[in-house]
Design an enzyme around this catalytic site. Structure first.
Site, short mmCIF file in Angstrom:
data_model
loop_
_atom_site.label_atom_id
_atom_site.label_comp_id
_atom_site.label_asym_id
_atom_site.label_seq_id
_atom_site.Cartn_x
_atom_site.Cartn_y
_atom_site.Cartn_z
N ARG A 21 0.82 -1.22 0.00
CA ARG A 21 0.00 0.00 0.00
C ARG A 21 0.86 1.27 0.00
NH1 ARG A 21 -3.06 -3.31 3.57
NH2 ARG A 21 -2.20 -2.28 5.42
N SER A 38 -1.75 -16.42 5.82
CA SER A 38 -2.79 -15.46 6.22
C SER A 38 -4.02 -16.16 6.79
CB SER A 38 -3.17 -14.58 5.02
OG SER A 38 -3.95 -13.47 5.43
N CYS A 42 -5.86 -17.77 15.73
CA CYS A 42 -6.61 -17.66 16.99
C CYS A 42 -8.00 -18.29 16.89
CB CYS A 42 -6.72 -16.20 17.41
SG CYS A 42 -5.13 -15.45 17.86
N THR A 265 17.00 -5.92 13.66
CA THR A 265 17.91 -6.82 14.35
C THR A 265 19.29 -6.20 14.41
OG1 THR A 265 18.64 -7.99 12.36
CG2 THR A 265 16.60 -8.77 13.39
N GLY A 274 6.97 -10.70 15.67
CA GLY A 274 6.19 -11.87 16.02
C GLY A 274 6.62 -12.55 17.30
N ASP A 275 6.14 -13.78 17.49
CA ASP A 275 6.33 -14.50 18.74
C ASP A 275 7.79 -14.86 19.02
OD1 ASP A 275 3.63 -14.34 19.06
OD2 ASP A 275 3.22 -16.47 18.73
N TYR A 418 -22.74 5.65 29.20
CA TYR A 418 -23.66 5.09 30.19
C TYR A 418 -25.08 5.06 29.67
CZ TYR A 418 -27.09 5.16 33.93
OH TYR A 418 -28.19 4.91 34.69
N LYS A 426 -21.74 5.17 37.66
CA LYS A 426 -20.36 4.95 38.09
C LYS A 426 -19.93 3.65 37.44
CE LYS A 426 -20.87 7.19 42.62
NZ LYS A 426 -20.82 6.96 44.09
#
Length: 543
Positions: A21, A38, A42, A265, A274-275, A418, A426
């Site tokens: 993009r 892709s 999860c 790095t 990432g992980d 609210y 509250k």
């Protein structure tokens, strides 16, 4: 400009599509070891459970769709075997086993993590739950109601697997090495999750490990056996760092790939997200392994910005996480109390149990909230919430406050939406802020549930200010029942109790205890309030 990306899931594809993009002319090549890119990792447990009935819903894009829309050169079943940073090439093995070299101007490592090996050489089928192929295997292995399944690990993935396998009709046991489920939570906050697991038919085994496996089940370290037809291994993950290590890239003290604020790095032309990558922790300040899909996506996007010449930096990580288990929701952000104690960092704690929305509107549910802050600066250090509806939005408000640097007491002053069906005048977040303000200013002096035994052993007297009916239904042993509405008229009894030792008051959730402690303070008694009341105490003692 040619950019090579290793890894085609969250961080890798976020970087690739963002880069396109920003730069229509860049040559972007993505190598993915597996057959899918892709995909919604999860969502894998929910496909196993049938909540997501169509496997195709997990596949957000294919190499062909990514080429049509973004002109990306995405190659699945291509395994990158080596990186030569001096020559700026990667060595790749294609699906036929043939090796070739691919050059790059910039390289992004988005290889993630791998399952922590816990059952090597098992006599039973053992599946992690990290890829679509893993989910296919688990889905296909549960062929009939009552199929016995052992899930190893009671973290986010393990609990989601346990819930969804139960929905599929499997007979599920969860084996957890630690003493509680959901290690990021503190024990009193995790206890309701354990309760709902057991109430839903899950055989929960805490504080044990699998010692051996045979064709018919597993034997635990306590000597007990659990029948099993398969094992889902959700015992944890370790960062995938072999490529980086072999290429001479620096690894960090926590065991992940070391990167700077721009995810560079130790080689300026190589990035990592990432992980498998260490992140800067907002609360602790040091680099840490924090494995969240949202971080991978955001960091992939920011790497694309940096490569395109934009000056952006990754923000410190908050560790925000959430999980739903059989209708109960648990969420956390920042550090837990036990982590702060281990780090010997000063903190104060607030427990509150407000309703998810106005109590007079039908369907209100109790939220158990824990807020932790620095006693000197009032910096919010962490929060945990367990309940039904509304957990997600409250943890997100607190996470936003932490990101913005708001002190805990400022939560009291947030103007939040609210209407009776959505909240209260509250809001629960405001209430946590009010209590935090009272604690920090000394308006209320509190005692934590795990401190009570030692304080009473030193001579403190416990006054239960709930109604006689509440007291009769369940009380802390040795407490004296003096209902709040009668307290002013029974100060002579308080005087006798005060002669025996310091006073600690409590109610069900903390509010009436606060009123009682203020009332007694105004009459000259230095009473402390049991934070979170009987509800928090009983949760802690059943954890």
């Amino acid at each position: 400009m040619k950019v090579v990306i290793i890894g085609g899931v969250a961080g890798g594809m976020s970087a690739a599509t963002r880069l396109r993009r920003l730069d229509e002319q860049a040559q972007i090549v993505v190598f993915e070891r597996g057959p899918e890119v892709s995909y919604a990792n999860c969502g894998l447990p929910y496909y196993v459970g049938g909540i997501i009935p169509d496997r195709k819903e997990l596949l957000l894009h294919t190499p062909a769709s990514l080429h049509r829309r973004f002109r990306l050169d995405v190659r699945v079943n291509h395994d990158v075997a080596a990186i030569n940073t001096r020559r700026k090439i990667v060595t790749v093995t294609d699906p036929t086993g043939a090796a070739f070299e691919e050059s790059y101007d910039y390289l992004l490592l988005a290889v993630g993590a791998r399952p922590r090996p816990s059952l090597a050489g098992s006599a039973l089928p053992v599946f992690p739950l990290r890829t679509v192929q893993d989910a296919d295997a688990v889905h296909g292995a549960v062929t009939e109601p009552g199929t016995p399944v052992v899930v190893v690990g009671a973290g986010y993935t393990g609990l989601e697997a346990a819930e969804n396998l139960t929905i599929r009709g499997a007979k599920v046991a969860v084996v957890q090495r630690g003493a509680q489920v959901l290690a990021p939570l503190d024990p009193e906050m995790a206890a309701p999750i354990a309760d709902v697991l057991r109430a839903s038919g899950v055989d929960l085994r805490l504080g044990v490990e699998i010692m051996s496996v045979d064709d018919h089940g597993v034997t635990l370290t306590d000597g007990s056996r659990i029948p099993a037809a398969l094992v889902v291994d959700a015992a944890g993950i370790v960062p995938e760092t072999s490529l980086a290590h072999d290429a001479g890239l620096r690894l960090g003290a926590a065991g992940g790939i070391a990167v700077d604020e721009q995810n560079r790095t130790s080689d300026p032309d190589v990035f990592a997200v990432g992980d498998g990558v260490e992140k800067s922790d907002l609360v602790g300040g040091a680099a840490a392994l924090i494995t969240m899909a949202g971080l991978a996506n955001r960091h992939g996007r920011s790497v694309a910005d940096v490569i395109s010449g934009r000056s952006v930096h990754a923000r410190p990580a908050l560790r925000t996480g959430i999980v739903g288990v059989f209708g109960l929701v648990a969420a956390t952000v920042g550090w837990s109390e036990k982590a702060l104690v281990a780090a010997k960092r000063a903190h104060y704690i607030v427990h509150v149990h407000p309703s998810s929305h106005a109590g007079y509107y039908p369907g209100a549910e109790v939220l158990s909230m824990k807020l932790i802050a620095d006693p000197s600066t009032d910096q919010i250090l962490g929060a945990q919430i367990v309940g039904g509806e509304g957990v997600d939005k409250r943890i997100d408000v607190i996470a936003t406050a932490m990101h913005a640097g708001l002190p805990a007491a400022e939560l009291a002053h947030l103007e939040l939406a609210y209407a009776p069906q959505f909240g209260s005048a509250k809001d629960p977040v405001n209430i946590a802020g009010y209590v935090a303000e009272n604690v920090r200013t000394g308006t209320t002096r509190t005692v934590q549930w795990h401190e009570l035994d030692a304080i009473r052993a030193a001579g403190a007297v416990l006054i239960d200010v709930r109604s006689p009916a509440e007291f009769a239904a369940g009380a802390i042993p040795g407490a004296v029942n003096l209902p709040l509405d009668e307290l002013r008229d029974r100060l002579s009894e308080v005087e006798l109790l005060a002669e025996k030792g310091p006073l600690v008051v409590h109610c069900q959730v903390g509010l009436r205890g606060h009123v009682a402690s203020r009332l007694l303070s105004e009459h000259g008694y230095a009473a402390r309030n049991l934070d979170g009341g009987y509800r928090t105490w009983i949760a802690g003692h059943t954890a």
